[in-house]
Motif scaffolding. Structure first.
Motif, short mmCIF file in Angstrom:
data_model
loop_
_atom_site.label_atom_id
_atom_site.label_comp_id
_atom_site.label_asym_id
_atom_site.label_seq_id
_atom_site.Cartn_x
_atom_site.Cartn_y
_atom_site.Cartn_z
N MET A 64 -5.89 -5.79 -3.05
CA MET A 64 -6.03 -4.62 -2.16
C MET A 64 -4.99 -3.55 -2.50
N GLU A 65 -5.44 -2.30 -2.51
CA GLU A 65 -4.50 -1.21 -2.79
C GLU A 65 -3.53 -1.01 -1.62
N ASN A 66 -4.05 -1.17 -0.43
CA ASN A 66 -3.21 -0.96 0.75
C ASN A 66 -3.25 -2.19 1.65
N CYS A 67 -2.77 -3.30 1.12
CA CYS A 67 -2.77 -4.55 1.89
C CYS A 67 -1.78 -4.42 3.05
N PRO A 68 -2.23 -4.70 4.27
CA PRO A 68 -1.33 -4.56 5.43
C PRO A 68 -0.27 -5.65 5.51
N TYR A 69 -0.36 -6.66 4.62
CA TYR A 69 0.59 -7.77 4.69
C TYR A 69 1.42 -7.77 3.41
N ALA A 70 2.63 -7.26 3.49
CA ALA A 70 3.45 -7.07 2.30
C ALA A 70 4.15 -8.35 1.86
N ALA A 71 4.76 -9.07 2.79
CA ALA A 71 5.54 -10.25 2.44
C ALA A 71 4.62 -11.42 2.10
#
Length: 285
Positions: A64-71
């Motif tokens: 995903m380009e803008n994944c809401p889960y970074a860690a």
């Protein structure tokens, strides 16, 4: 005119009734298929696992380009939760939709209800659990040793020796194991997988064709013998006969035929299930 209109209305009513009956039958069979795939009996031998869907969630989030889960730790927790949700609420219904075409012409709703009633019985289910455990543990080790020895013999131009059994096991237990191996559909499905691998190996070179032929001929003959070696101390002959009696029932024979047909197109079925999961996942993230 009035008679003609009455006849037309009557014909339409009959047609609607037929369509309704077909629709109900289809829904009923899909419902029974869902129950079957939800059962532990089915899950002991299916191609899917919770881990399969969790890994797909993680791959999806990674892409995903803008994944809401970074860690990474957060992604892992979310992936686990989503996989659990899918398996609990949607997976078995999706699977029933995908496999329905393989079953619709072979089994009626009544026959599938008989199957689902039979596999709820704790006695045969306990035997299936034991067989599954043995196949994952002892059998795998026996196969690894047998394969290594067979490969060495074939490479040296020799015929691999079959695993040996005590005389009483060869005379009493082996025939029951071979019957179970056949009647359960395991032989056909296993040998189809052998054929797929053999075809892949044979494409490498002409000498690979000879090796593959000899190797899989040995493996096909040796598999039920190795199953005997693995199971004889854990699964009694009476237990094997109990499963054989179940698999010999007409509805289980039809189930076997459908599963064999499904195994011929398992790659396409797997792809369809994954596509349904991908669609579900995109609605969640």
């Amino acid at each position: 005119m009035k008679k003609s209109l009455t006849a037309m209305v009557s014909a339409i009513s009959v047609l609607c009734l037929v369509l309704y009956s077909v629709s109900c039958s289809q829904a009923g069979l899909k419902n029974e298929l869902t129950k079957y795939y939800q059962s532990e009996w089915s899950r002991l031998a299916d191609n899917y696992s919770f881990a399969h869907f969790k890994s797909k969630v993680l791959v999806y989030m990674e892409a995903m380009e803008n994944c809401p889960y970074a860690a990474a730790t957060e992604r892992d927790a979310v992936a686990e939760k989503l996989a659990q949700e899918y398996c609990a609420n949607s997976f078995y219904t999706d699977l029933a939709d995908v496999v329905y075409p393989f079953f619709e012409e072979r089994l009626s709703v009544v026959e599938f209800k008989k199957i689902n009633a039979a596999i709820k019985d704790e006695a045969p289910l306990a035997i299936m659990r034991k067989i599954d455990a043995v196949m994952q543990r002892e059998f795998s080790g026996i196969v690894n040793v047998g394969i290594s020895s067979a490969v060495a013999d074939i490479m040296n131009g020799e015929t691999p020796m079959m695993p040996s059994l005590p005389e009483d096991v060869a005379e009493g237990y082996l025939p029951a194991m071979e019957r179970f191996y056949d009647i359960s559909g395991r032989r056909i499905i296993t040998e189809k997988r052998f054929s797929s691998v053999k075809e892949m190996i044979s494409q490498e070179a002409s000498e690979s064709q000879v090796f593959a032929d000899n190797f899989f001929e040995y493996l096909g003959s040796a598999t039920p013998v190795m199953m005997c070696i693995a199971m004889q101390e854990s699964v009694g002959i009476e237990e094997l006969n109990m499963l054989i009696e179940i698999f010999e029932r007409p509805e289980f024979g039809k189930l076997k035929e459908a599963n064999i047909e499904l195994s011929n197109d398992i790659a396409s079925a797997n792809k369809e299930v994954d596509e349904k999961f991908d669609k579900w996942l995109k609605s969640k993230i």
